[in-house]
Design a protein around this motif. Structure first.
Motif, PDB file in Angstrom:
ATOM      1  N   TYR A   1       4.911   1.119  11.518  1.00  0.00           N
ATOM      2  CA  TYR A   1       5.934   2.179  11.543  1.00  0.00           C
ATOM      3  C   TYR A   1       7.179   1.732  10.786  1.00  0.00           C
ATOM      4  CZ  TYR A   1       8.942   5.785  13.775  1.00  0.00           C
ATOM      5  OH  TYR A   1       9.796   6.839  14.024  1.00  0.00           O
ATOM      6  N   LEU A   2       7.680   0.533  11.100  1.00  0.00           N
ATOM      7  CA  LEU A   2       8.962   0.104  10.549  1.00  0.00           C
ATOM      8  C   LEU A   2       8.924  -0.118   9.046  1.00  0.00           C
ATOM      9  CD1 LEU A   2      10.452  -2.451  13.115  1.00  0.00           C
ATOM     10  CD2 LEU A   2      11.046  -0.053  12.777  1.00  0.00           C
ATOM     11  N   THR A   3       7.796  -0.560   8.502  1.00  0.00           N
ATOM     12  CA  THR A   3       7.757  -0.885   7.077  1.00  0.00           C
ATOM     13  C   THR A   3       8.046   0.336   6.199  1.00  0.00           C
ATOM     14  OG1 THR A   3       6.224  -2.699   7.515  1.00  0.00           O
ATOM     15  CG2 THR A   3       6.380  -1.922   5.246  1.00  0.00           C
ATOM     16  N   PRO A   4       7.330   1.457   6.329  1.00  0.00           N
ATOM     17  CA  PRO A   4       7.695   2.634   5.521  1.00  0.00           C
ATOM     18  C   PRO A   4       9.020   3.256   5.944  1.00  0.00           C
ATOM     19  CG  PRO A   4       5.933   3.187   7.052  1.00  0.00           C
ATOM     20  CD  PRO A   4       6.108   1.700   7.127  1.00  0.00           C
ATOM     21  N   TYR A   5       9.354   3.152   7.231  1.00  0.00           N
ATOM     22  CA  TYR A   5      10.630   3.715   7.693  1.00  0.00           C
ATOM     23  C   TYR A   5      11.808   3.004   7.033  1.00  0.00           C
ATOM     24  CZ  TYR A   5      14.677   4.349  10.724  1.00  0.00           C
ATOM     25  OH  TYR A   5      15.945   4.582  11.200  1.00  0.00           O
TER      26      TYR A   5
ATOM     27  N   LEU B   1       0.828  -1.203   0.000  1.00  0.00           N
ATOM     28  CA  LEU B   1       0.000   0.000   0.000  1.00  0.00           C
ATOM     29  C   LEU B   1       0.862   1.252   0.000  1.00  0.00           C
ATOM     30  CD1 LEU B   1      -2.875   1.160   0.187  1.00  0.00           C
ATOM     31  CD2 LEU B   1      -2.663   1.061   2.675  1.00  0.00           C
ATOM     32  N   ASN B   2       1.963   1.194   0.732  1.00  0.00           N
ATOM     33  CA  ASN B   2       2.886   2.320   0.804  1.00  0.00           C
ATOM     34  C   ASN B   2       3.507   2.602  -0.554  1.00  0.00           C
ATOM     35  OD1 ASN B   2       5.984   3.235   1.829  1.00  0.00           O
ATOM     36  ND2 ASN B   2       4.239   4.160   2.866  1.00  0.00           N
TER      37      ASN B   2
ATOM     38  N   ASP C   1      13.408  -0.547  -8.186  1.00  0.00           N
ATOM     39  CA  ASP C   1      13.137   0.813  -7.722  1.00  0.00           C
ATOM     40  C   ASP C   1      11.689   1.034  -7.313  1.00  0.00           C
ATOM     41  OD1 ASP C   1      15.658   1.838  -7.822  1.00  0.00           O
ATOM     42  OD2 ASP C   1      15.473   2.654  -9.849  1.00  0.00           O
ATOM     43  N   GLU C   2      10.741   0.345  -7.978  1.00  0.00           N
ATOM     44  CA  GLU C   2       9.330   0.656  -7.730  1.00  0.00           C
ATOM     45  C   GLU C   2       8.734  -0.127  -6.568  1.00  0.00           C
ATOM     46  OE1 GLU C   2       9.362  -2.587 -10.934  1.00  0.00           O
ATOM     47  OE2 GLU C   2      10.583  -0.883 -10.262  1.00  0.00           O
ATOM     48  N   HIS C   3       9.516  -0.967  -5.886  1.00  0.00           N
ATOM     49  CA  HIS C   3       8.925  -1.827  -4.865  1.00  0.00           C
ATOM     50  C   HIS C   3       9.677  -1.765  -3.538  1.00  0.00           C
ATOM     51  CE1 HIS C   3       6.079  -3.338  -7.683  1.00  0.00           C
ATOM     52  NE2 HIS C   3       6.948  -4.024  -8.394  1.00  0.00           N
ATOM     53  N   HIS C   4      10.145  -0.599  -3.141  1.00  0.00           N
ATOM     54  CA  HIS C   4      10.883  -0.496  -1.877  1.00  0.00           C
ATOM     55  C   HIS C   4       9.998  -0.836  -0.678  1.00  0.00           C
ATOM     56  CE1 HIS C   4      14.114   2.398  -3.713  1.00  0.00           C
ATOM     57  NE2 HIS C   4      14.151   1.185  -4.207  1.00  0.00           N
ATOM     58  N   GLY C   5       8.749  -0.399  -0.706  1.00  0.00           N
ATOM     59  CA  GLY C   5       7.850  -0.687   0.408  1.00  0.00           C
ATOM     60  C   GLY C   5       7.551  -2.173   0.520  1.00  0.00           C
ATOM     61  N   ALA C   6       7.253  -2.818  -0.610  1.00  0.00           N
ATOM     62  CA  ALA C   6       6.975  -4.249  -0.593  1.00  0.00           C
ATOM     63  C   ALA C   6       8.194  -5.033  -0.133  1.00  0.00           C
ATOM     64  CB  ALA C   6       6.545  -4.721  -1.981  1.00  0.00           C
TER      65      ALA C   6
ATOM     66  N   ALA D   1       8.250   6.221  -8.608  1.00  0.00           N
ATOM     67  CA  ALA D   1       7.157   6.851  -7.868  1.00  0.00           C
ATOM     68  C   ALA D   1       5.811   6.262  -8.223  1.00  0.00           C
ATOM     69  CB  ALA D   1       7.137   8.351  -8.167  1.00  0.00           C
ATOM     70  N   GLY D   2       5.039   5.942  -7.168  1.00  0.00           N
ATOM     71  CA  GLY D   2       3.695   5.438  -7.359  1.00  0.00           C
ATOM     72  C   GLY D   2       3.599   3.964  -7.659  1.00  0.00           C
ATOM     73  N   GLY D   3       4.754   3.285  -7.784  1.00  0.00           N
ATOM     74  CA  GLY D   3       4.720   1.846  -8.026  1.00  0.00           C
ATOM     75  C   GLY D   3       4.173   1.529  -9.408  1.00  0.00           C
ATOM     76  N   SER D   4       3.856   0.262  -9.604  1.00  0.00           N
ATOM     77  CA  SER D   4       3.421  -0.201 -10.917  1.00  0.00           C
ATOM     78  C   SER D   4       1.915  -0.186 -11.069  1.00  0.00           C
ATOM     79  CB  SER D   4       3.928  -1.628 -11.137  1.00  0.00           C
ATOM     80  OG  SER D   4       3.337  -2.486 -10.188  1.00  0.00           O
ATOM     81  N   GLY D   5       1.197  -0.005  -9.940  1.00  0.00           N
ATOM     82  CA  GLY D   5      -0.251  -0.080  -9.978  1.00  0.00           C
ATOM     83  C   GLY D   5      -0.777  -1.503  -9.963  1.00  0.00           C
TER      84      GLY D   5
END
Length: 394
Positions: free
Chosen positions: A106-110, A54-55, A324-329, A186-190
């Motif tokens: 907290y830790l996931t987006p951080y 989601l992030n 690059d597009e999946h740092h949050g995942a 930015a914004g991921g792949s959708g």
């Protein structure tokens, strides 16, 4: 300064897992206490992937990533304050559950901010900074928390809340000038959540590092859960011997290794450093099961330094190969692999000790722990020997 929140989050999670049982009291029983503490592992399995994906899909600039961090802060603080009220068992359990959820949210987006903002050439040193803050938070909670509990039990949780708030405020101040900076991909792949996670997992280099992370955390959590029992029950040593001799030698190895680990990774590469450290770490664990000679105690700083190196550099290795597009995942998967290790490690060691008592009568079966966690660490070595590619510069 990007590492400063690690102090507060480590202090808080250590305070919850170490001192919460003192508030639950004897009347709650070990089953209830164990189930409450196991909530950390359960949250670590469920939340990181969902929050991470989601992030990625909602974050286009640094400020977007920080909004996710800030949404988690009230839950962390509310959980710690509920535990600190010490009203009754139900309130304390609700507070602990709220903190565990907030902790991983907290830790996931951080953690995703590291590959977002840190150049490859200094990613190792960035993790050294984070590990230094984390080690400081661990030591402050274990040592200072004991004194706070003696003075007034809720104090340690109030201090933990203040530390989380202060670390977040520092992070905001540091990143304020970069709040409009565009994130890589930015914004991921959708893509849908499962497709996004699957794309990261199918990257062989990413999956190997994630599997190695699971093995390292399996060993670490199994060691943390049973090392005191090994010395006190298995070898008949006193608890003061463990806290006065063994733990200071471990700390000596960590203090020596952590400042150098990141620089070594930046200079020689993450994979060679991790492979060498894992070999030394795993061999040291196996050696502890093969002999109980006094000189083995003197060698404790060596595998401790190797362990500190592994736990410092592991995320740096992941940072260098992330899409690059999946740092949050990817940060969610990293925390998931850590959570699996937290669950599997103590269970695997506990089963081994229970079954191996006849084979190791001198230590009442506790020698078996070394033959579970040692091979787990050594199994990570071949995963690190494939040629690596660096993540594309952005």
């Amino acid at each position: 300064m990007l590492g400063t929140p690690a102090f507060g989050t480590t202090f808080a999670i250590t305070a919850i897992s170490t001192y919460l049982p003192t508030l639950l009291g004897v009347e709650s029983g070990p089953l209830v206490t164990g189930a409450v503490i196991a909530g950390e592992g359960a949250a670590g399995l469920l939340l990181p992937i969902v929050v991470g994906v989601l992030n990625d899909r909602r974050s286009r600039v640094v400020a977007d990533r920080m909004r996710f961090v800030l949404l988690a802060v009230p839950l962390c603080l509310a959980g710690l304050l509920l535990v600190a009220t010490d009203l009754d068992t139900v309130v304390i359990i609700c507070g602990a559950a709220a903190y565990f959820v907030g902790h991983f949210a907290y830790l996931t987006p951080y953690e995703a901010l590291y590959p977002d903002l840190v150049p490859d050439r200094v990613s190792g040193r960035s993790r050294t900074a984070a590990s230094s803050w984390r080690f400081a938070g661990l030591g402050a909670a274990l040592i200072g928390g004991g004194f706070l509990i003696d003075l007034w039990a809720p104090a340690v949780f109030l201090v933990a809340a203040a530390a989380v708030a202060a670390g977040t405020a520092t992070l905001l101040r540091v990143l304020w000038s970069r709040r409009d900076m565009t994130l890589p991909g930015a914004g991921g792949s959708g893509a849908g959540a499962l497709r996004a996670v699957g794309r990261v997992v199918r990257d062989r280099e990413v999956s190997r590092i994630l599997l190695a992370t699971l093995l390292w955390n399996l060993a670490l959590q199994g060691l943390k859960a049973f090392v005191v029992l090994f010395f006190t029950v298995g070898l008949g040593r006193s608890a003061s011997f463990v806290s006065g001799v063994v733990f200071p030698l471990v700390a000596l190895g960590l203090v020596a290794a952590i400042p150098l680990a990141g620089r070594a990774a930046d200079r020689y590469g993450d994979r060679p450093v991790l492979a060498a450290a894992s070999a030394v770490y795993g061999a040291g664990l196996l050696g502890a099961g093969l002999t109980h000679s006094w000189w083995m105690i003197l060698l404790v700083p060596v595998p401790a330094a190797a362990a500190g190196t592994v736990m410092t550099v592991n995320y740096s290795a992941l940072m260098r190969v992330l899409p690059d597009e999946h740092h949050g995942a990817a940060s969610g998967l990293f925390l998931l692999s850590r959570g699996l290790g937290c669950l599997v490690g103590p269970l695997a060691v506990g089963v081994a000790v229970s079954l191996a008592a006849p084979a190791f009568p001198a230590s009442q079966g506790y020698d078996a722990m070394w033959f579970v966690i040692g091979p787990a660490v050594l199994a990570a070595v071949p995963l690190l020997l494939w040629p690596s590619r660096r993540r594309s510069a952005s």
